[in-house]
Design an enzyme around this catalytic site. Structure first.
Site, PDB file in Angstrom:
ATOM      1  N   HIS A 184      -7.872 -48.426 -68.125  1.00 47.41           N
ATOM      2  CA  HIS A 184      -8.478 -47.115 -67.974  1.00 47.41           C
ATOM      3  C   HIS A 184      -8.907 -46.888 -66.527  1.00 47.41           C
ATOM      4  O   HIS A 184      -8.665 -45.826 -65.970  1.00 47.41           O
ATOM      5  CB  HIS A 184      -9.653 -46.860 -68.923  1.00 47.41           C
ATOM      6  CG  HIS A 184     -10.164 -45.465 -68.742  1.00 47.41           C
ATOM      7  ND1 HIS A 184      -9.453 -44.367 -69.161  1.00 47.41           N
ATOM      8  CD2 HIS A 184     -11.234 -44.982 -68.087  1.00 47.41           C
ATOM      9  CE1 HIS A 184     -10.084 -43.274 -68.789  1.00 47.41           C
ATOM     10  NE2 HIS A 184     -11.174 -43.616 -68.128  1.00 47.41           N
ATOM     11  N   HIS A 206      -0.529 -35.823 -72.624  1.00 52.18           N
ATOM     12  CA  HIS A 206      -1.806 -35.973 -71.893  1.00 52.18           C
ATOM     13  C   HIS A 206      -1.580 -36.609 -70.527  1.00 52.18           C
ATOM     14  O   HIS A 206      -2.025 -36.090 -69.507  1.00 52.18           O
ATOM     15  CB  HIS A 206      -2.767 -36.825 -72.738  1.00 52.18           C
ATOM     16  CG  HIS A 206      -3.943 -37.373 -71.981  1.00 52.18           C
ATOM     17  ND1 HIS A 206      -4.984 -36.579 -71.558  1.00 52.18           N
ATOM     18  CD2 HIS A 206      -4.237 -38.643 -71.568  1.00 52.18           C
ATOM     19  CE1 HIS A 206      -5.875 -37.334 -70.916  1.00 52.18           C
ATOM     20  NE2 HIS A 206      -5.442 -38.586 -70.903  1.00 52.18           N
ATOM     21  N   PHE A 207      -0.830 -37.709 -70.490  1.00 54.44           N
ATOM     22  CA  PHE A 207      -0.785 -38.368 -69.175  1.00 54.44           C
ATOM     23  C   PHE A 207       0.219 -37.731 -68.228  1.00 54.44           C
ATOM     24  O   PHE A 207       0.187 -37.988 -67.040  1.00 54.44           O
ATOM     25  CB  PHE A 207      -0.688 -39.899 -69.280  1.00 54.44           C
ATOM     26  CG  PHE A 207       0.557 -40.497 -69.852  1.00 54.44           C
ATOM     27  CD1 PHE A 207       1.756 -40.433 -69.182  1.00 54.44           C
ATOM     28  CD2 PHE A 207       0.502 -41.213 -71.040  1.00 54.44           C
ATOM     29  CE1 PHE A 207       2.884 -41.047 -69.692  1.00 54.44           C
ATOM     30  CE2 PHE A 207       1.623 -41.830 -71.559  1.00 54.44           C
ATOM     31  CZ  PHE A 207       2.819 -41.734 -70.884  1.00 54.44           C
ATOM     32  N   HIS A 208       1.098 -36.876 -68.747  1.00 50.89           N
ATOM     33  CA  HIS A 208       1.915 -36.126 -67.780  1.00 50.89           C
ATOM     34  C   HIS A 208       1.117 -34.986 -67.153  1.00 50.89           C
ATOM     35  O   HIS A 208       1.469 -34.507 -66.080  1.00 50.89           O
ATOM     36  CB  HIS A 208       3.215 -35.639 -68.426  1.00 50.89           C
ATOM     37  CG  HIS A 208       4.256 -36.733 -68.486  1.00 50.89           C
ATOM     38  ND1 HIS A 208       4.303 -37.648 -69.499  1.00 50.89           N
ATOM     39  CD2 HIS A 208       5.234 -37.092 -67.615  1.00 50.89           C
ATOM     40  CE1 HIS A 208       5.285 -38.515 -69.260  1.00 50.89           C
ATOM     41  NE2 HIS A 208       5.865 -38.188 -68.128  1.00 50.89           N
ATOM     42  N   ARG A 254       5.485 -41.841 -79.904  1.00 48.65           N
ATOM     43  CA  ARG A 254       5.880 -42.146 -78.535  1.00 48.65           C
ATOM     44  C   ARG A 254       6.617 -43.473 -78.534  1.00 48.65           C
ATOM     45  O   ARG A 254       6.713 -44.112 -79.576  1.00 48.65           O
ATOM     46  CB  ARG A 254       4.641 -42.208 -77.629  1.00 48.65           C
ATOM     47  CG  ARG A 254       3.709 -43.341 -77.945  1.00 48.65           C
ATOM     48  CD  ARG A 254       2.440 -43.362 -77.089  1.00 48.65           C
ATOM     49  NE  ARG A 254       2.695 -43.797 -75.716  1.00 48.65           N
ATOM     50  CZ  ARG A 254       1.741 -44.301 -74.898  1.00 48.65           C
ATOM     51  NH1 ARG A 254       0.488 -44.417 -75.334  1.00 48.65           N
ATOM     52  NH2 ARG A 254       2.024 -44.661 -73.684  1.00 48.65           N
ATOM     53  N   ARG A 255       7.133 -43.880 -77.398  1.00 49.54           N
ATOM     54  CA  ARG A 255       7.784 -45.181 -77.208  1.00 49.54           C
ATOM     55  C   ARG A 255       8.835 -45.477 -78.263  1.00 49.54           C
ATOM     56  O   ARG A 255       8.807 -46.527 -78.903  1.00 49.54           O
ATOM     57  CB  ARG A 255       6.755 -46.311 -77.304  1.00 49.54           C
ATOM     58  CG  ARG A 255       5.640 -46.320 -76.297  1.00 49.54           C
ATOM     59  CD  ARG A 255       4.935 -47.652 -76.387  1.00 49.54           C
ATOM     60  NE  ARG A 255       3.735 -47.722 -75.590  1.00 49.54           N
ATOM     61  CZ  ARG A 255       2.511 -47.682 -76.097  1.00 49.54           C
ATOM     62  NH1 ARG A 255       2.311 -47.563 -77.378  1.00 49.54           N
ATOM     63  NH2 ARG A 255       1.480 -47.775 -75.285  1.00 49.54           N
ATOM     64  N   TYR A 283      -8.330 -43.780 -62.786  1.00 50.14           N
ATOM     65  CA  TYR A 283      -9.198 -43.168 -61.772  1.00 50.14           C
ATOM     66  C   TYR A 283      -8.849 -43.661 -60.376  1.00 50.14           C
ATOM     67  O   TYR A 283      -9.172 -43.008 -59.398  1.00 50.14           O
ATOM     68  CB  TYR A 283     -10.673 -43.398 -62.112  1.00 50.14           C
ATOM     69  CG  TYR A 283     -11.050 -42.728 -63.408  1.00 50.14           C
ATOM     70  CD1 TYR A 283     -10.715 -41.388 -63.623  1.00 50.14           C
ATOM     71  CD2 TYR A 283     -11.673 -43.413 -64.426  1.00 50.14           C
ATOM     72  CE1 TYR A 283     -11.009 -40.771 -64.816  1.00 50.14           C
ATOM     73  CE2 TYR A 283     -11.971 -42.793 -65.622  1.00 50.14           C
ATOM     74  CZ  TYR A 283     -11.633 -41.477 -65.820  1.00 50.14           C
ATOM     75  OH  TYR A 283     -11.912 -40.858 -67.004  1.00 50.14           O
TER      76      TYR A 283
END
Ligand code: HAS
Ligand code: CU
Length: 561
Positions: A234, A385-387, A448-449, A238
């Protein structure tokens, strides 16, 4: 400190450091290009239009896509950004360039090793493979070359952080009573949480994964390696985000035509990230058996607190943009938005990245809620979300910033600003299609994956709301993103090939409306914040780790090897 008082470009001021930053940026762009190509293959494969690579290689190139983009592209770029921020704001060069090139060499060498291990997986004749994804915990196992390469890369990034500390220590001896300049403060706080958190993955790699992949031990405790991965997994998000935030704080206000609203608030934000980035990692493991609900609950509370620095950022950055717009003659409640420099790709790219990050924040909040996470975990929602986060807030900010940095680093003008504008817009539109469809697909339960999702594939006349429609949007979005990347690389290459010009803007960054003199001194006490950060990590992790090791053994069921 008078900001932007320096004359000349960064290249004029720091020719040696400019060379280093060019090297980190070009390494980053090479990774971006190959990673984006893998992304295109990915979407075409998933929706079953063309399968250029056989399904058995799907995880190898998914790994290549992810490692090159979220580790290599982002981290090579950000070490360049922080080097720029530290040297510019302290107004001094790095202490020892041989040391500096050593960390660059470690990072580049490590990337090559990990890359070769992954690509080896495509060829049967080569005994290499690393189809373990960028979340490389057990039980999936890669060739030792992959882990050793990653370890070198991470050590290189630590040495880079120490390089910035060395500059600051030297500067502090000469300026004992000065406040830490804001960009340096941001680089140092980020380095601290990066080192704390990546110790987790370093232990996992060095103590467990490398000996295991070399055959020295025959089993590991899978949940332990997984937990150590997320200890870092995580905080690393950041590490990608903080340089983008730095650019939003110190660059965006100036480009908008104004000043940063509040330096003290920016310091508070970075301190909050330092103390809260790591004790939140278990929110990636809400569905893991083997970690008690109570521990997960504590981590959920920490995660919710961690929304605060981003909400403060949204406020500060938008307030600074509004200040800029009003300086440029903007009026009205919302009318000021029209006065912003929308034709400038540096501005537009960063503003659109920020806009998308607002949406990403909402999907992050949903991920973070323990109960609602059960709905979205392991679905395409998380990929959506992470894109938006690393794939847009970070990537688009970096690309937009490149249009500001390249002239500073090369003394050459951007080849075509209007194509730059088209490029950032294409990214925004492409991502709107792709990530929206991925979020919706996730809610429908599409995983996913997986190389073979058992849903209807691509459809030229899809019914609205069908899987065919979602796939169509993913393909349109993914293709636009690839075109945008190619355009970006073309602009970079053509700019580098151009000739030097004289009249370039001077190096510098935004001044502040409320400056460091308004910030309580305690904010600059890095020892205190690092101490609190470590204490919170111990509180969040000591008991879960003890219980994982107590039940599963340090080296897996059965105890030590
Ligand atoms: Fe996340 C999964 C929770 C932020 C990346 N995240 C992931 C994964 C990645 C990732 C890569 O709790 C997948 C990992 C994997 O492979 O399994 N995430 C959060 C939360 C936040 C968050 C609470 N994530 C990020 C950032 C990332 C990132 C940043 C990369 C850079 N995430 C999760 C959780 C999971 C997760 C769970 C696990 C899911 C699962 O089940 O697997 C927060 O930090 C978000 C806070 C953001 C805000 C938005 C503030 C808005 C701003 C915009 C200002 C506007 C501007 C422009 C400047 C509150 C700052 C204005 C423009 C004008 C024109 C006016
Ligand atoms: Cu997370």
């Amino acid at each position: 400190m008078s900001l932007g008082a320096n004359s000349g470009t960064y290249l004029d001021q720091f020719p040696d450091e400019a060379k280093l930053i060019r090297a980190t940026f070009y390494s980053s762009f090479a990774a971006l290009f190959v990673g984006a190509l893998m992304g295109l293959l990915q979407v075409l494969h998933r929706v079953d239009i063309v399968r250029l690579v056989p399904s058995e290689d799907y995880y190898s190139y998914l790994t290549l896509h992810a490692v090159l983009l979220v580790l290599t592209f982002t981290i090579f770029f950000l070490v360049g950004v922080f080097t720029w921020g530290v040297t510019t704001s302290l107004d001094r060069g790095l202490e020892d360039l041989r040391y500096t090139w050593t960390w660059y060499g470690l990072m580049a060498g490590g990337t090559l090793m990990a890359g070769i291990a992954i690509i080896g997986g495509f060829f049967d004749a080569i005994p290499l493979s690393a189809a373990v994804l960028y979340t490389f915990y057990a039980p999936l196992q890669a060739h030792p070359l992959f882990y050793i390469g990653l370890a070198l890369f991470i050590v290189g990034s630590w040495l880079a952080g120490i390089d910035w500390f060395r500059s600051w220590w030297a500067w502090k001896r000469e300026n004992p009573d000065e406040r830490i300049p804001l960009p340096t403060f941001m680089a140092l706080t980020t380095t601290l949480f990066w080192i704390i958190s990546s110790l987790g993955v370093a232990i996992s790699v060095v103590v467990f994964l490398i000996p295991w992949s070399l055959g020295f031990i025959d089993q590991v405790n899978a949940l332990l390696t997984r937990t150590l991965f997320w200890f870092f997994g995580h905080a690393v998000v950041y590490f990608w985000l903080m340089p983008a935030y730095m650019l939003w704080y110190v660059m965006l206000p100036k480009i908008s035509g104004g000043k940063l609203f509040s330096d003290p608030l920016a310091r508070v934000v970075f301190v909050l990230f330092l103390i809260l980035s790591t004790p939140t990692g278990i929110h990636h493991q809400y569905l893991d058996p083997g970690i008690a609900e109570g521990f997960k609950f504590i981590v959920m509370v920490n995660t919710m607190f961690l929304l605060l620095p981003s909400l403060l950022t949204a406020f500060t950055v938008v307030a600074s943009m509004e200040h800029g717009a009003r300086q440029r003659g903007g009026t009205g409640y919302f009318g000021w938005l029209r006065a912003l420099p929308w034709r400038n790709p540096v501005f537009t790219g960063m503003a659109l990245a920020g806009l998308m990050f607002a949406a990403a924040g909402f999907s992050g909040m949903i991920n973070a809620g323990m109960n609602i996470n059960y709905l979205v975990h392991n679905t395409w929602w998380v990929v959506g979300h992470f894109h938006l986060t690393v794939g847009t807030a970070v990537a688009l900010t970096f690309m937009a910033a490149t249009y500001w940095f390249l002239p500073q680093l090369t003394g050459k003008k951007i080849w075509s600003k209007s194509l730059g504008l088209a490029q950032v817009l294409l990214w925004f539109i492409g991502m709107t299609f792709m990530s929206n469809a991925m979020h919706r697909a996730g809610l429908a339960g599409i995983p996913r994956r997986t190389a073979e999702p058992q849903y209807s594939g691509f459809d030229f006349q899809p019914a609205a709301g069908s899987v065919g429609e979602l796939n169509m949007q993913v393909v349109i979005g993914g293709t636009l993103l690839f075109v945008s990347t190619v355009l970006f690389i073309a602009i970079v290459v053509m700019t580098i090939r151009g000739s030097k010009v004289d009249a370039l803007p001077a190096n510098g960054y935004a001044e502040t409306l409320s400056g460091p003199e308004d910030a309580p001194l305690v904010l600059d006490n890095l020892r205190l914040w690092a101490g609190i950060a470590i204490a919170l990590v111990v509180l969040a992790y000591a008991l879960p780790l003890a219980s994982i090791i107590g039940r599963g053994g340090l080296f897996g069921p059965g105890g030590s090897p």
